[in-house]
Scaffold this motif. Structure first.
Motif, PDB file in Angstrom:
ATOM      1  N   GLN A 109       0.837  -1.197   0.000  1.00 46.12           N
ATOM      2  CA  GLN A 109       0.000   0.000   0.000  1.00 46.12           C
ATOM      3  C   GLN A 109       0.869   1.244   0.000  1.00 46.12           C
ATOM      4  O   GLN A 109       1.863   1.326   0.719  1.00 46.12           O
ATOM      5  N   PRO A 110       0.503   2.269  -0.783  1.00 45.07           N
ATOM      6  CA  PRO A 110       1.297   3.504  -0.808  1.00 45.07           C
ATOM      7  C   PRO A 110       1.168   4.327   0.454  1.00 45.07           C
ATOM      8  O   PRO A 110       2.001   5.188   0.718  1.00 45.07           O
ATOM      9  N   ILE A 111       0.120   4.107   1.243  1.00 41.86           N
ATOM     10  CA  ILE A 111      -0.067   4.847   2.478  1.00 41.86           C
ATOM     11  C   ILE A 111      -0.844   3.970   3.451  1.00 41.86           C
ATOM     12  O   ILE A 111      -1.681   3.153   3.037  1.00 41.86           O
ATOM     13  N   SER A 112      -0.539   4.077   4.730  1.00 37.48           N
ATOM     14  CA  SER A 112      -1.227   3.279   5.740  1.00 37.48           C
ATOM     15  C   SER A 112      -1.931   4.202   6.720  1.00 37.48           C
ATOM     16  O   SER A 112      -1.594   5.378   6.858  1.00 37.48           O
ATOM     17  N   CYS A 113      -2.917   3.657   7.417  1.00 37.22           N
ATOM     18  CA  CYS A 113      -3.762   4.446   8.305  1.00 37.22           C
ATOM     19  C   CYS A 113      -3.989   3.679   9.601  1.00 37.22           C
ATOM     20  O   CYS A 113      -4.316   2.482   9.568  1.00 37.22           O
ATOM     21  N   SER A 114      -3.813   4.346  10.747  1.00 38.51           N
ATOM     22  CA  SER A 114      -4.056   3.718  12.043  1.00 38.51           C
ATOM     23  C   SER A 114      -4.828   4.671  12.937  1.00 38.51           C
ATOM     24  O   SER A 114      -4.604   5.888  12.910  1.00 38.51           O
ATOM     25  N   TYR A 115      -5.718   4.120  13.744  1.00 36.55           N
ATOM     26  CA  TYR A 115      -6.599   4.908  14.602  1.00 36.55           C
ATOM     27  C   TYR A 115      -5.842   5.387  15.844  1.00 36.55           C
ATOM     28  O   TYR A 115      -5.139   4.620  16.502  1.00 36.55           O
TER      29      TYR A 115
END
Length: 880
Positions: free
Chosen positions: A254-260
């Motif tokens: 993935q080119p970008i990751s997201c975490s809460y």
């Protein structure tokens, strides 16, 4: 016998006035003057550009595609993109003086909710109510592709990187799209309600989302590969949903990751409408459904580091004191809200040059525009109201309108405001506060105005001083009707208290010190008791009858001199809300909540005809003076024009975007004015354009057929195509088909001439000669050039495959001659894309494309030339 000539009428053309800003979540600030920028706000169908220094509307961009629902500005090319309720996107060139759209793009089946230019300002991204995200090439005015994945309306769009698009939707999902591969690689699925807006802060490291609850959710964005995220990687959210943040999967590709990270609680419990941040990501504004905006200060990494050091230092001094870890409340700090007198509908931010101040534009539901200046410090936000736009406008529904006896002035009234407008310039010449107005009329002489109020009072205003000179405690309930007597000696009022009261004008002497002057007063003379609420009344012009409409769905007629009952008109199934009597006192028309107009004869009280006129309640109607032509206004947002002699509808006037409450016709019949629930007034002026009923019926039939054709063309359109067919696409298909038939005929004549070896060549078609073309190939090229880029691809998609062979031959000729290389290449590659399977299966076309490869060497030369020019421009840019 000579045929009977069709009856002709004149068309009425409308224009909106009395609107400062419409109730839509879109506005923008343009930096022309650092202290007072230009405000770009929606004004129903149009876009208004207000000079905030002079409080004047500098420019109005006229739209024709429905109410404005979204807008954004591109400073690089001075382009304004405006999305409409119909799903179309209009592009305006602000550097040009032309107030009409440069091009109109059609790609959504319903309203456009949000618009965004990419970093290069060459691509426009649009999100619609239909759940689709479309990308447009604004340099070529053509659609690129669609991103389909959301199941509900798109609410917000933003770019996390140059090729990463983030979208939110009412389906409660936030999706990340890779624009290079055109697919969704990550979905945030842990929202429990609609996601109304989001904002990306701190160099694309923080994502803040707002939904229907009282919390703002904060996520950390990381550009490094290999970070875990809580969502799916391929857009399929069905298989990877787990409770809370437990849905984690390795996302190395993935080119970008997201975490809460957590939540930040708002002060109010209202749902979020919009989240806006300034350019430096220093200030975050939370716009909710209330009348306030909540500011949040976003601390930088340096400030957080200093705060952490202070806490450590404090902990060292007190040995037993535990060190408090940094939290989201430390990073995103609340500030006192910015409060306004009415609900806020849209906001826009602009950073001041050479200053740390931020200008905030607020458009209110009360038809007002405010400009605030915010100064952000380390721990607080200083707010100052810079200006309030003093635009003449009603704060809510316009409930009454009236013309003066000389037709020079127009009066309009709403819940707390009365405006007097000049008919020619449509500028407000006077305004004053009043009670909730339901009806109004100018006193003969046009120096005074009578206003019937919801409170039961009748207020009299002096137009010269814009002041209230008298208040008549006339009724105990709402005054629904007010009519000046035909002899102009007084007026009559009708109320919900079942009374009809007759008033006479009198001049009384008033002493003011040594001066003595005359003052107009109204004196009650008679009262007529009715059996129900009075909703409307009208005198016949010959002063013989008084018609009164009651809540029991009847119209009762009385003799004006003795007030004796004449007869009653029965027939409506619901209450009669409006009525009028013709100038010759022979016809009475009544409009009811049952959606019908009834035409009555005043001789015997017989009903000549009942017409199903509107799709909702009829709120107002009036005869054009000295004719039997009638205008009617309804809650279905339309005004209709009728000939009650022939019982035919002449025209339907559309332009309002809310219930039409009131209507007034000028005494010369050249203009009508309407007031609506959308807070606007609209004047319709009689033009020189002739209306013939048979032609109008043919146009309506053609419009229905075009809609059916467009629906079939939409089914044929591929799902990832950005543009959808329009009426212009149908016209383009017809033009291409006609010129291709002409090309076939001319080619057949030329082949026959070569086979017969005749000395004289056959003459060219007169159409080609008239267009001043040397050959049929040049004529077809001329037809293609006249088709807009946005319609060309849609037209090529709809033409039959039988024309493809001839069209490819034409393209080959154009390329070999070097004619319009850019347009020719686009057509060639698009035809190859949409007809690839058929072309491969057709031997003649395969051989033709092989021959085309020899001509494509010319394209390489053009490509090298363009690349050289781009490199030279970049070099010049670096030097500057």
């Amino acid at each position: 016998m000579a045929s009977k000539m069709a009856k002709q009428y004149q068309k009425y053309c409308g224009r909106t006035f009395g609107i400062a800003c419409s109730k839509r979540n879109c506005c923008a600030l343009l930096r022309e003057d650092d202290s007072h920028p230009t405000a770009v706000v929606p004004a129903l169908d149009n876009v208004a550009l207000w000079n905030l220094r002079t409080h004047e509307c500098e420019r109005v961009l006229f739209g024709e595609e429905g109410q404005v629902t979204a807008l954004t500005c591109c400073s690089t090319y001075s382009i304004l993109a405006v999305g409409h309720e119909s799903g179309s996107i209009a592009l305006w060139d602000l550097s040009s003086s032309d107030n009409s759209a440069r091009v109109v793009l059609k790609g959504h089946k319903s309203a456009v909710n949000c618009l965004l230019f990419d970093g290069s300002s060459a691509v426009l991204v649009s999100g619609g109510q239909d759940g689709c995200v479309a990308l447009w090439d604004i340099l070529n005015d053509a659609g690129l592709y669609k991103l389909i994945g959301h199941k509900a309306a798109i609410t917000s769009i933003s770019l996390a990187q140059q090729n990463i698009l983030v979208t939110s939707s009412k389906d409660s999902f936030v999706k990340f799209w890779d624009l290079d591969t055109q697919h969704c690689f990550h979905t945030i699925v842990d929202h429990r309600s609609e996601v109304w807006s989001f904002e990306i802060l701190k160099d694309c490291t923080r994502l803040i989302t707002g939904s229907s609850n009282c919390d703002l959710r904060v996520y950390q964005l990381c550009k490094e590969a290999g970070r875990d995220g809580d969502g799916d990687g391929d857009g399929d959210v069905e298989g990877d949903i787990k409770s809370g943040n437990e849905a984690k999967r390795k996302a190395a590709d993935q080119p970008i990751s997201c975490s809460y990270l957590g939540t930040v609680r708002k002060m109010s419990h209202d749902r979020v409408i919009n989240l806006k941040a300034d350019v430096s990501s220093r200030l975050l504004l939370c716009h909710t459904t209330s009348s306030s905006v909540e500011p949040f200060i976003v601390r930088t990494e340096e400030e957080l580091s200093v705060l952490n050091k202070k806490r450590l230092k404090k902990a060292r001094k007190a040995v037993k004191l535990k060190v408090k870890q940094l939290s989201l409340e430390d990073e995103i700090v609340k500030s006192p809200p910015l409060k306004c007198p009415a609900k806020i509908k849209s906001i826009s931010l602009l950073n001041k040059q050479m200053s740390n101040e931020i200008q905030v534009l607020l458009c209110l539901a009360s038809n007002e525009v405010f400009l605030w200046t915010l100064a952000v410090s380390k721990s607080s936000v200083e707010m100052q109201l810079s200006l309030k736009l003093n635009a003449p406008a009603h704060p809510d529904d316009v409930r009454t309108v009236a013309f003066s006896s000389d037709d020079c002035l127009i009066a309009s009234g709403s819940s707390n405001k009365i405006h007097i407008w000049d008919r020619t310039s449509l500028q407000s010449v006077a305004s004053f506060s009043a009670s909730y107005a339901l009806c109004s009329a100018f006193v003969p002489g046009n120096k005074y105005l009578l206003v019937g109020c919801k409170s039961g009072k009748v207020e009299m205003f002096d137009l010269g001083t814009s002041s209230l000179i008298d208040t008549l405690e006339s009724h105990s309930q709402s005054v629904w009707a007010l009519d000046i007597k035909p002899d102009r000696t007084g007026f009559v009022t009708g109320s919900a208290d079942s009374d009809v009261k007759f008033w006479d004008f009198e001049l009384s002497s008033v002493k003011n010190g040594s001066l003595q002057h005359k003052l107009l007063k109204a004196v009650l003379k008679r009262t007529l008791k009715m059996t129900g609420d009075v909703l409307a009344l009208k005198h016949s012009p010959n002063s013989k009858h008084l018609a009164v409409a009651l809540l029991d769905s009847t119209v009762k007629l009385f003799y004006c001199d003795s007030l004796k009952f004449c007869f009653s008109l029965y027939g409506h199934r619901l209450p009669v809300l409006c009525l009028d009597i013709s100038s010759d006192s022979t016809l009475l028309v009544s409009g009811s909540a049952d959606k019908n107009i009834k035409i009555w004869g005043l001789d015997y009280g017989d009903c000549h005809r009942s017409i199903f006129a509107h799709d909702s309640s009829i709120m107002a109607l009036q005869f054009v003076p000295n004719t039997h032509l009638v205008f009617s206004a309804s809650k279905d947002k339309t005004v209709k024009f009728w000939d009650v002699d022939n019982f035919q509808r002449i025209d339907s006037l559309q332009g309002h975007h809310g219930d039409v409450w009131c209507l007034a016709v000028s005494h010369d019949g050249d203009s009508i004015v309407t007031g609506s629930h959308d807070c606007s007034l609209r004047i319709w002026n009689r033009s020189d354009e002739i209306l013939v009923l048979s032609e109008e019926q043919d146009k309506e039939t053609e419009a229905v057929l075009n809609e059916e054709l467009l629906s079939s063309m939409n089914r044929k359109t591929t799902s990832n195509t950005a543009a959808i067919p329009t009426e212009h696409t149908i016209q383009a298909v017809e033009r291409i088909t006609e010129c291709m038939e002409l090309y076939r005929a001319e080619s057949a004549k030329l082949s026959e001439y070569k086979a017969s070896s005749k000395a004289i060549a056959p003459p060219m078609d007169p159409v080609i000669v008239a267009s001043q073309c040397q050959s049929v190939e040049q004529y077809v090229l001329q037809v293609f050039k006249r088709i807009s880029t946005s319609d060309l691809e849609g037209a090529l998609l709809q033409i039959p495959f039988s024309y493809v062979y001839d069209l490819v031959q034409l393209l080959k000729t154009w390329i070999s001659n070097g004619w319009e290389i850019e347009m020719t290449s686009r057509c060639l590659f698009y035809l190859l894309k949409i007809n690839h399977k058929q072309i491969v299966a057709t031997t003649s076309l395969t051989l033709l494309f092989q021959e085309l490869q020899e001509s494509l060497s010319l394209l390489t030369e053009y490509k090298k030339r363009i690349g050289f020019n781009i490199a030279a421009i970049k070099f010049c840019q670096r030097q500057i």
